[in-house]
Design an enzyme around this catalytic site. Structure first.
Site, PDB file in Angstrom:
ATOM      1  N   ARG A  87       5.913 -10.582  -5.480  1.00  0.00           N
ATOM      2  CA  ARG A  87       4.613 -10.854  -4.677  1.00  0.00           C
ATOM      3  C   ARG A  87       3.538  -9.615  -4.902  1.00  0.00           C
ATOM      4  O   ARG A  87       4.030  -8.713  -5.523  1.00  0.00           O
ATOM      5  CB  ARG A  87       4.816 -11.236  -3.282  1.00  0.00           C
ATOM      6  CG  ARG A  87       5.380 -10.027  -2.527  1.00  0.00           C
ATOM      7  CD  ARG A  87       5.442 -10.418  -0.915  1.00  0.00           C
ATOM      8  NE  ARG A  87       5.452  -9.445  -0.135  1.00  0.00           N
ATOM      9  CZ  ARG A  87       5.960  -9.471   1.066  1.00  0.00           C
ATOM     10  NH1 ARG A  87       6.674 -10.259   1.685  1.00  0.00           N
ATOM     11  NH2 ARG A  87       5.411  -8.214   1.866  1.00  0.00           N
ATOM     12  N   GLY A  88       2.429  -9.655  -4.319  1.00  0.00           N
ATOM     13  CA  GLY A  88       1.470  -8.654  -4.046  1.00  0.00           C
ATOM     14  C   GLY A  88       1.477  -7.658  -5.380  1.00  0.00           C
ATOM     15  O   GLY A  88       0.797  -8.555  -6.304  1.00  0.00           O
ATOM     16  N   GLU A  89       1.566  -6.654  -5.243  1.00  0.00           N
ATOM     17  CA  GLU A  89       1.138  -5.576  -6.491  1.00  0.00           C
ATOM     18  C   GLU A  89       2.116  -4.761  -7.009  1.00  0.00           C
ATOM     19  O   GLU A  89       2.650  -4.647  -8.253  1.00  0.00           O
ATOM     20  CB  GLU A  89      -0.078  -4.727  -6.229  1.00  0.00           C
ATOM     21  CG  GLU A  89      -0.379  -3.849  -7.179  1.00  0.00           C
ATOM     22  CD  GLU A  89      -1.743  -3.231  -6.812  1.00  0.00           C
ATOM     23  OE1 GLU A  89      -2.623  -3.751  -6.144  1.00  0.00           O
ATOM     24  OE2 GLU A  89      -1.961  -2.086  -7.519  1.00  0.00           O
ATOM     25  N   ASP A  90       2.888  -4.207  -6.039  1.00  0.00           N
ATOM     26  CA  ASP A  90       3.859  -3.127  -6.604  1.00  0.00           C
ATOM     27  C   ASP A  90       5.216  -3.890  -7.303  1.00  0.00           C
ATOM     28  O   ASP A  90       5.802  -3.582  -8.365  1.00  0.00           O
ATOM     29  CB  ASP A  90       4.347  -2.294  -5.450  1.00  0.00           C
ATOM     30  CG  ASP A  90       5.326  -1.205  -6.169  1.00  0.00           C
ATOM     31  OD1 ASP A  90       6.473  -1.147  -5.843  1.00  0.00           O
ATOM     32  OD2 ASP A  90       4.770  -0.486  -6.770  1.00  0.00           O
ATOM     33  N   SER A  91       5.616  -4.917  -6.445  1.00  0.00           N
ATOM     34  CA  SER A  91       6.810  -5.772  -6.913  1.00  0.00           C
ATOM     35  C   SER A  91       6.452  -6.364  -8.271  1.00  0.00           C
ATOM     36  O   SER A  91       7.149  -6.768  -9.079  1.00  0.00           O
ATOM     37  CB  SER A  91       7.540  -6.546  -5.975  1.00  0.00           C
ATOM     38  OG  SER A  91       6.609  -7.620  -5.558  1.00  0.00           O
ATOM     39  N   TYR A 127       5.559 -14.434  -0.001  1.00  0.00           N
ATOM     40  CA  TYR A 127       4.943 -14.724   1.669  1.00  0.00           C
ATOM     41  C   TYR A 127       5.170 -15.951   1.940  1.00  0.00           C
ATOM     42  O   TYR A 127       6.020 -16.758   1.118  1.00  0.00           O
ATOM     43  CB  TYR A 127       3.336 -14.388   1.140  1.00  0.00           C
ATOM     44  CG  TYR A 127       2.708 -13.345   0.756  1.00  0.00           C
ATOM     45  CD1 TYR A 127       2.346 -13.328  -0.759  1.00  0.00           C
ATOM     46  CD2 TYR A 127       2.771 -12.211   1.375  1.00  0.00           C
ATOM     47  CE1 TYR A 127       1.760 -11.983  -1.324  1.00  0.00           C
ATOM     48  CE2 TYR A 127       2.564 -10.945   0.758  1.00  0.00           C
ATOM     49  CZ  TYR A 127       1.821 -10.954  -0.753  1.00  0.00           C
ATOM     50  OH  TYR A 127       1.534  -9.945  -1.026  1.00  0.00           O
ATOM     51  N   GLN A 181      13.210   1.663  -2.836  1.00  0.00           N
ATOM     52  CA  GLN A 181      12.465   0.951  -3.908  1.00  0.00           C
ATOM     53  C   GLN A 181      13.421   1.223  -5.059  1.00  0.00           C
ATOM     54  O   GLN A 181      13.285   0.337  -6.078  1.00  0.00           O
ATOM     55  CB  GLN A 181      11.183   1.885  -3.966  1.00  0.00           C
ATOM     56  CG  GLN A 181      10.001   1.419  -3.267  1.00  0.00           C
ATOM     57  CD  GLN A 181       8.971   2.439  -3.357  1.00  0.00           C
ATOM     58  OE1 GLN A 181       9.029   3.379  -3.396  1.00  0.00           O
ATOM     59  NE2 GLN A 181       7.759   1.335  -3.759  1.00  0.00           N
ATOM     60  N   ASP A 222       0.842  -1.172   0.185  1.00  0.00           N
ATOM     61  CA  ASP A 222      -0.035   0.079  -0.078  1.00  0.00           C
ATOM     62  C   ASP A 222       1.050   1.290   0.006  1.00  0.00           C
ATOM     63  O   ASP A 222       0.846   2.174  -0.778  1.00  0.00           O
ATOM     64  CB  ASP A 222      -0.879  -0.122   1.371  1.00  0.00           C
ATOM     65  CG  ASP A 222      -1.540  -1.153   1.149  1.00  0.00           C
ATOM     66  OD1 ASP A 222      -1.463  -2.282   1.826  1.00  0.00           O
ATOM     67  OD2 ASP A 222      -2.866  -1.353   0.350  1.00  0.00           O
TER      68      ASP A 222
HETATM   69  O1  TRH Z   1       4.542  -5.913   0.507  1.00  0.00           O
HETATM   70  P1  TRH Z   1       3.319  -6.633  -0.381  1.00  0.00           P
HETATM   71  O2  TRH Z   1       3.218  -8.085  -0.156  1.00  0.00           O
HETATM   72  O3  TRH Z   1       2.033  -5.613  -0.367  1.00  0.00           O
HETATM   73  C1  TRH Z   1       0.798  -6.162  -0.478  1.00  0.00           C
HETATM   74  C2  TRH Z   1       0.394  -5.861  -1.707  1.00  0.00           C
HETATM   75  O4  TRH Z   1       0.412  -4.589  -2.182  1.00  0.00           O
HETATM   76  C3  TRH Z   1      -1.133  -6.535  -1.911  1.00  0.00           C
HETATM   77  O5  TRH Z   1      -1.686  -6.230  -2.938  1.00  0.00           O
HETATM   78  C4  TRH Z   1      -1.782  -5.988  -0.671  1.00  0.00           C
HETATM   79  O6  TRH Z   1      -3.131  -6.277  -0.629  1.00  0.00           O
HETATM   80  C5  TRH Z   1      -1.015  -6.277   0.459  1.00  0.00           C
HETATM   81  O7  TRH Z   1       0.188  -5.495   0.451  1.00  0.00           O
HETATM   82  C6  TRH Z   1      -1.776  -5.347   1.716  1.00  0.00           C
HETATM   83  O8  TRH Z   1       3.921  -6.627  -1.868  1.00  0.00           O
HETATM   84  P2  TRH Z   1       4.303  -5.366  -2.889  1.00  0.00           P
HETATM   85  O9  TRH Z   1       2.928  -4.998  -3.499  1.00  0.00           O
HETATM   86  O10 TRH Z   1       5.272  -5.921  -4.079  1.00  0.00           O
HETATM   87  O11 TRH Z   1       4.900  -4.116  -2.174  1.00  0.00           O
HETATM   88  C7  TRH Z   1       6.113  -4.465  -1.648  1.00  0.00           C
HETATM   89  C8  TRH Z   1       7.036  -3.024  -1.703  1.00  0.00           C
HETATM   90  O12 TRH Z   1       7.988  -3.007  -0.752  1.00  0.00           O
HETATM   91  C9  TRH Z   1       7.366  -2.874  -3.133  1.00  0.00           C
HETATM   92  O13 TRH Z   1       7.322  -1.459  -3.494  1.00  0.00           O
HETATM   93  C10 TRH Z   1       8.796  -3.107  -2.910  1.00  0.00           C
HETATM   94  C11 TRH Z   1       9.108  -2.643  -1.645  1.00  0.00           C
HETATM   95  N1  TRH Z   1      10.167  -3.321  -0.865  1.00  0.00           N
HETATM   96  C12 TRH Z   1      11.446  -2.328  -0.981  1.00  0.00           C
HETATM   97  O14 TRH Z   1      11.383  -1.330  -1.561  1.00  0.00           O
HETATM   98  N2  TRH Z   1      12.771  -2.670  -0.371  1.00  0.00           N
HETATM   99  C13 TRH Z   1      12.644  -4.045   0.387  1.00  0.00           C
HETATM  100  O15 TRH Z   1      13.571  -4.339   0.858  1.00  0.00           O
HETATM  101  C14 TRH Z   1      11.435  -4.779   0.323  1.00  0.00           C
HETATM  102  C15 TRH Z   1      11.450  -6.138   0.947  1.00  0.00           C
HETATM  103  C16 TRH Z   1      10.319  -4.318  -0.316  1.00  0.00           C
END
Ligand code: TRH
Length: 379
Positions: A273-277, A195, A257, A17
């Site tokens: 995973r998720g959305e952004d990555s 996850y 990021q 988020d």
């Molecule tokens: O962390 P996430 O599992 O977030 C999830 C998803 O957004 C999902 O859609 C939502 O429903 C849930 O949260 C509540 O995975 P995501 O989306 O890939 O986001 C991870 C973010 O963290 C991404 O922008 C990458 C960033 N990140 C870093 O920048 N550095 C790091 O070391 C790590 C581990 C992550």
């Protein structure tokens, strides 16, 4: 007169988020000359992916964006004015007092930024208005993979930065060396961000019994305990490497990021995973394995299937089946050994397909641009 934008973000349980809304806030401010306020309810999570964020400050400026701390029963500062555009990210429920401000301002564009899905219904619901109390309208804004949706987050120069980074091999080696990672010739470099997953031991086993050496860069998250157990150590130390058979694993610290993007560009396979990555792996234009955010009643599997239907277009039957088998095994906790062997047989095809997919998606307007255009059309 610069338009003012408020983005409200509630950190649910991971980083997506804040990951999405932070990228969006920066891009709107840098590329579209917007005045941005990003409201976040959890500065500690934010700080992990953006170390400049001070966890003790309720108001601060970070990279040109005003960052404000909020909470569910938040009392608005008396002098606070409502923005011209309000983005309620992922239906996070705006504070009642802020909604009252919007009702007083009357002319305010209220957008609900939805979670990304490739399911066809999202395009049908995209940009639809919903009447709210006090004469307000809320529009549902769906990111997506087609021109009938709001598009994907993509900074203007992202792909050029990627190509410049990869254009000089030494840049990649220097980036990895800074993470204490030395890649041996012929090794497959894999980023692993997922996850908790019951089939992780079978994935590690498959990687350790491979015909090619695999070097896994493990991001901070719930997997490190399980990986340590698989290597029969109490915990994984950052900066150390752990080996078994053809598998070597490094445990990385939290990275920003921008570093996260560069990591994905360096690797031959990105497990995200998720959305952004998940989106950033597509811009990295490398083969990727998506661990979708698990939801009740397995509705997430429909999302997974909808994306694969889109992504598989243009691939022959054998490649589609092998890719689907790998994603299915990873997301439905099935044994990874045969799925991994199937993947290695189609890896080269997937490398060119990933590049084509990124180029094809790059032809669509990005999410920030679509939001700004939507606002200008609404005015
Ligand atoms: O962390 P996430 O599992 O977030 C999830 C998803 O957004 C999902 O859609 C939502 O429903 C849930 O949260 C509540 O995975 P995501 O989306 O890939 O986001 C991870 C973010 O963290 C991404 O922008 C990458 C960033 N990140 C870093 O920048 N550095 C790091 O070391 C790590 C581990 C992550």
């Amino acid at each position: 007169m610069r338009a003012s934008w408020d983005i409200f973000c509630r950190v649910i349980d991971n980083f997506g988020d804040i990951g999405v809304t932070w990228r969006l806030a920066q891009q709107l401010q840098r590329e579209h000359d917007c005045d941005l306020r990003l409201w976040v309810d959890d500065l500690h999570s934010f700080h992990k992916i953006c170390p400049e964020v001070a966890v003790t400050l309720a108001q601060q400026e970070v990279q040109g964006v005003e960052v404000r701390l909020w909470s569910e029963h938040f009392v608005l500062p008396v002098d606070l004015s409502c923005a011209d555009v309000v983005i309620e990210a992922f239906a996070c429920q705006l504070p009642d007092d802020y909604i009252a401000l919007m009702q007083q301002k009357h002319r305010v564009l209220w957008l609900n930024l939805e979670y990304l899905t490739a399911e066809p219904w999202a395009a049908e619901c995209h940009a639809m208005p919903s009447m709210q109390n006090g004469g307000l309208k809320k529009y549902f804004f769906f990111p997506g993979f087609t021109d009938k949706t709001g598009g994907l987050l993509r900074e203007t120069h992202l792909l050029a930065q990627r190509d410049a980074f990869l254009g000089v091999e030494q840049t990649r080696l220097d980036y990895l060396a800074a993470l204490a990672v030395q890649v041996q010739p012929g090794e497959r470099l894999i980023s692993l961000f997922a996850y908790a997953n019951q089939t992780l031991p079978s994935f590690l086993a498959a990687l350790s019994q491979d015909t090619r050496r695999n070097r896994v860069l493990l991001l901070q998250g719930p997997l490190s305990t399980e990986v340590a157990r698989w290597f029969d150590v109490s915990s994984l130390e950052q900066g150390c490497e752990y080996q078994r058979g053809t598998l070597t694993v490094h445990c990385l610290p939290y990275i920003t990021q921008q570093q996260f993007d560069q990591l994905l560009w360096c690797c031959d396979l990105n497990c995200v995973r998720g959305e952004d990555s998940f989106v950033r792996a597509q811009w990295a234009a490398k083969p990727f394995l998506w661990h979708i955010y698990p939801q009740h009643d397995e509705v997430h599997l429909d999302k997974l299937a909808a994306f694969l239907t889109l992504y598989n277009k243009g691939l022959n039957e054998e490649t589609q089946q092998a890719l689907t088998a790998l994603w299915k095994a990873w997301n439905q906790q099935q044994n990874m050994l045969s799925a991994w062997q199937g993947f290695t047989a189609i890896e080269e095809t997937l490398q060119s397909h990933a590049a084509c997919w990124s180029a094809r998606q790059n032809k669509h307007a990005d999410l920030a641009t679509n939001l700004v255009h939507f606002y200008h059309d609404w005015l």
